[in-house]
Design a protein around this motif. Structure first.
Motif, PDB file in Angstrom:
ATOM      1  N   GLY A  57       0.794  -1.228   0.000  1.00 32.92           N
ATOM      2  CA  GLY A  57       0.000   0.000   0.000  1.00 32.92           C
ATOM      3  C   GLY A  57       0.819   1.267   0.000  1.00 32.92           C
ATOM      4  N   CYS A  58       2.114   1.151  -0.152  1.00 36.04           N
ATOM      5  CA  CYS A  58       2.975   2.333  -0.213  1.00 36.04           C
ATOM      6  C   CYS A  58       2.801   2.969  -1.590  1.00 36.04           C
ATOM      7  CB  CYS A  58       4.430   1.966   0.017  1.00 36.04           C
ATOM      8  SG  CYS A  58       4.729   1.096   1.558  1.00 36.04           S
ATOM      9  N   ASN A  59       2.223   4.155  -1.610  1.00 34.27           N
ATOM     10  CA  ASN A  59       1.959   4.820  -2.880  1.00 34.27           C
ATOM     11  C   ASN A  59       2.214   6.310  -2.727  1.00 34.27           C
ATOM     12  OD1 ASN A  59       1.157   5.369  -5.464  1.00 34.27           O
ATOM     13  ND2 ASN A  59      -1.015   5.332  -4.979  1.00 34.27           N
ATOM     14  N   PRO A  60       3.246   6.863  -3.337  1.00 39.05           N
ATOM     15  CA  PRO A  60       4.224   6.179  -4.162  1.00 39.05           C
ATOM     16  C   PRO A  60       5.089   5.242  -3.318  1.00 39.05           C
ATOM     17  CG  PRO A  60       4.925   8.431  -3.797  1.00 39.05           C
ATOM     18  CD  PRO A  60       3.565   8.282  -3.174  1.00 39.05           C
ATOM     19  N   ILE A  67       7.600   3.945  11.049  1.00 37.24           N
ATOM     20  CA  ILE A  67       7.974   4.332  12.407  1.00 37.24           C
ATOM     21  C   ILE A  67       7.324   3.339  13.354  1.00 37.24           C
ATOM     22  CG2 ILE A  67       7.829   6.118  14.197  1.00 37.24           C
ATOM     23  CD1 ILE A  67       7.717   8.196  11.932  1.00 37.24           C
ATOM     24  N   GLY A  68       8.134   2.756  14.209  1.00 32.71           N
ATOM     25  CA  GLY A  68       7.624   1.748  15.124  1.00 32.71           C
ATOM     26  C   GLY A  68       7.044   0.541  14.407  1.00 32.71           C
ATOM     27  N   GLY A  69       7.599   0.220  13.239  1.00 28.64           N
ATOM     28  CA  GLY A  69       7.135  -0.927  12.465  1.00 28.64           C
ATOM     29  C   GLY A  69       5.884  -0.681  11.648  1.00 28.64           C
ATOM     30  N   LYS A  70       5.322   0.522  11.725  1.00 31.72           N
ATOM     31  CA  LYS A  70       4.087   0.836  10.998  1.00 31.72           C
ATOM     32  C   LYS A  70       4.376   1.823   9.874  1.00 31.72           C
ATOM     33  CE  LYS A  70       1.233   0.102  14.996  1.00 31.72           C
ATOM     34  NZ  LYS A  70       0.993   0.694  16.264  1.00 31.72           N
ATOM     35  N   TYR A  71       3.741   1.584   8.735  1.00 31.19           N
ATOM     36  CA  TYR A  71       3.891   2.482   7.590  1.00 31.19           C
ATOM     37  C   TYR A  71       3.202   3.802   7.909  1.00 31.19           C
ATOM     38  CZ  TYR A  71       3.342   4.320   2.868  1.00 31.19           C
ATOM     39  OH  TYR A  71       3.361   5.121   1.754  1.00 31.19           O
ATOM     40  N   VAL A  72       3.951   4.904   7.819  1.00 29.20           N
ATOM     41  CA  VAL A  72       3.352   6.216   8.063  1.00 29.20           C
ATOM     42  C   VAL A  72       3.146   7.007   6.790  1.00 29.20           C
ATOM     43  CG1 VAL A  72       4.145   6.413  10.443  1.00 29.20           C
ATOM     44  CG2 VAL A  72       5.549   7.331   8.625  1.00 29.20           C
ATOM     45  N   GLY A  73       3.782   6.599   5.707  1.00 28.03           N
ATOM     46  CA  GLY A  73       3.511   7.258   4.441  1.00 28.03           C
ATOM     47  C   GLY A  73       4.750   7.584   3.633  1.00 28.03           C
ATOM     48  N   SER A  74       4.498   8.420   2.645  1.00 30.29           N
ATOM     49  CA  SER A  74       5.556   8.862   1.743  1.00 30.29           C
ATOM     50  C   SER A  74       6.028  10.242   2.188  1.00 30.29           C
ATOM     51  CB  SER A  74       5.020   8.906   0.312  1.00 30.29           C
ATOM     52  OG  SER A  74       3.996   9.889   0.220  1.00 30.29           O
ATOM     53  N   ALA A  75       6.765  10.912   1.344  1.00 35.47           N
ATOM     54  CA  ALA A  75       7.317  12.226   1.689  1.00 35.47           C
ATOM     55  C   ALA A  75       6.211  13.221   2.054  1.00 35.47           C
ATOM     56  CB  ALA A  75       8.150  12.759   0.529  1.00 35.47           C
ATOM     57  N   ARG A  76       5.156  13.271   1.267  1.00 34.63           N
ATOM     58  CA  ARG A  76       4.066  14.218   1.540  1.00 34.63           C
ATOM     59  C   ARG A  76       3.443  13.955   2.912  1.00 34.63           C
ATOM     60  NH1 ARG A  76      -0.681  14.019  -2.537  1.00 34.63           N
ATOM     61  NH2 ARG A  76      -1.108  12.157  -1.346  1.00 34.63           N
ATOM     62  N   ASP A  77       3.236  12.702   3.239  1.00 36.77           N
ATOM     63  CA  ASP A  77       2.648  12.341   4.530  1.00 36.77           C
ATOM     64  C   ASP A  77       3.575  12.719   5.686  1.00 36.77           C
ATOM     65  OD1 ASP A  77       0.383  11.019   3.276  1.00 36.77           O
ATOM     66  OD2 ASP A  77       1.808   9.437   2.752  1.00 36.77           O
ATOM     67  N   VAL A  78       4.861  12.446   5.523  1.00 38.69           N
ATOM     68  CA  VAL A  78       5.835  12.749   6.573  1.00 38.69           C
ATOM     69  C   VAL A  78       5.925  14.258   6.797  1.00 38.69           C
ATOM     70  CG1 VAL A  78       8.298  12.670   7.145  1.00 38.69           C
ATOM     71  CG2 VAL A  78       7.145  10.636   6.275  1.00 38.69           C
ATOM     72  N   ILE A  79       5.940  15.016   5.722  1.00 34.78           N
ATOM     73  CA  ILE A  79       6.007  16.472   5.849  1.00 34.78           C
ATOM     74  C   ILE A  79       4.744  17.000   6.521  1.00 34.78           C
ATOM     75  CG2 ILE A  79       6.067  18.642   4.546  1.00 34.78           C
ATOM     76  CD1 ILE A  79       7.976  17.093   2.584  1.00 34.78           C
ATOM     77  N   SER A  80       3.589  16.450   6.189  1.00 36.27           N
ATOM     78  CA  SER A  80       2.331  16.856   6.848  1.00 36.27           C
ATOM     79  C   SER A  80       2.381  16.561   8.342  1.00 36.27           C
ATOM     80  CB  SER A  80       1.140  16.136   6.223  1.00 36.27           C
ATOM     81  OG  SER A  80       0.937  16.554   4.910  1.00 36.27           O
ATOM     82  N   LEU A  81       2.903  15.388   8.696  1.00 34.72           N
ATOM     83  CA  LEU A  81       3.035  15.039  10.114  1.00 34.72           C
ATOM     84  C   LEU A  81       3.994  15.998  10.822  1.00 34.72           C
ATOM     85  CD1 LEU A  81       3.318  11.148   9.860  1.00 34.72           C
ATOM     86  CD2 LEU A  81       1.378  12.450  10.773  1.00 34.72           C
ATOM     87  N   HIS A  82       5.046  16.387  10.133  1.00 38.79           N
ATOM     88  CA  HIS A  82       6.007  17.320  10.726  1.00 38.79           C
ATOM     89  C   HIS A  82       5.367  18.699  10.946  1.00 38.79           C
ATOM     90  CE1 HIS A  82       9.710  19.234  11.792  1.00 38.79           C
ATOM     91  NE2 HIS A  82       9.700  20.008  10.723  1.00 38.79           N
TER      92      HIS A  82
END
Length: 99
Positions: A57-60, A67-82
């Motif tokens: 389900g990693c898209n892209p 993080i902690g063994g769980k998929y948190v996302g791609s670059a856009r998702d990580v930047i949003s979390l930040h």
């Protein structure tokens, strides 16, 4: 897919990247700036790994951040979390950084 899950669960923060990807570089730099030392898996020459990431389900598929063994996302998702402040908290909870 089992190999991806296994690699993603071995460290508190894991990033699957490609060496030529500027967004991968940005995500890695952000993690280092926050004090995390993520395990980096370059998939430049590993098409099977990239396909496994897509099947999970990693898209892209790249960058794929766990993080902690769980998929948190791609670059856009990580930047949003930040931006909303939750990336640092996720890293603390996974013990990727300490404060």
């Amino acid at each position: 897919m089992d190999r991806v899950r296994d690699l993603a669960s071995k460290k508190a923060a894991v990033i699957f990247t490609k060496s030529s990807c500027c967004m991968c570089h940005s995500v890695k730099a952000l993690f280092y700036e926050l004090g995390a030392s993520p395990e980096i898996h370059e998939v430049d020459h590993d098409r099977d790994m990239e396909r496994a990431l897509q099947r999970l389900g990693c898209n892209p598929a790249i960058p794929a951040v766990f993080i902690g063994g769980k998929y948190v996302g791609s670059a856009r998702d990580v930047i949003s979390l930040h931006v909303d402040g939750s990336l640092k908290q996720k890293l603390i909870e996974a013990r990727a950084i300490w404060f």
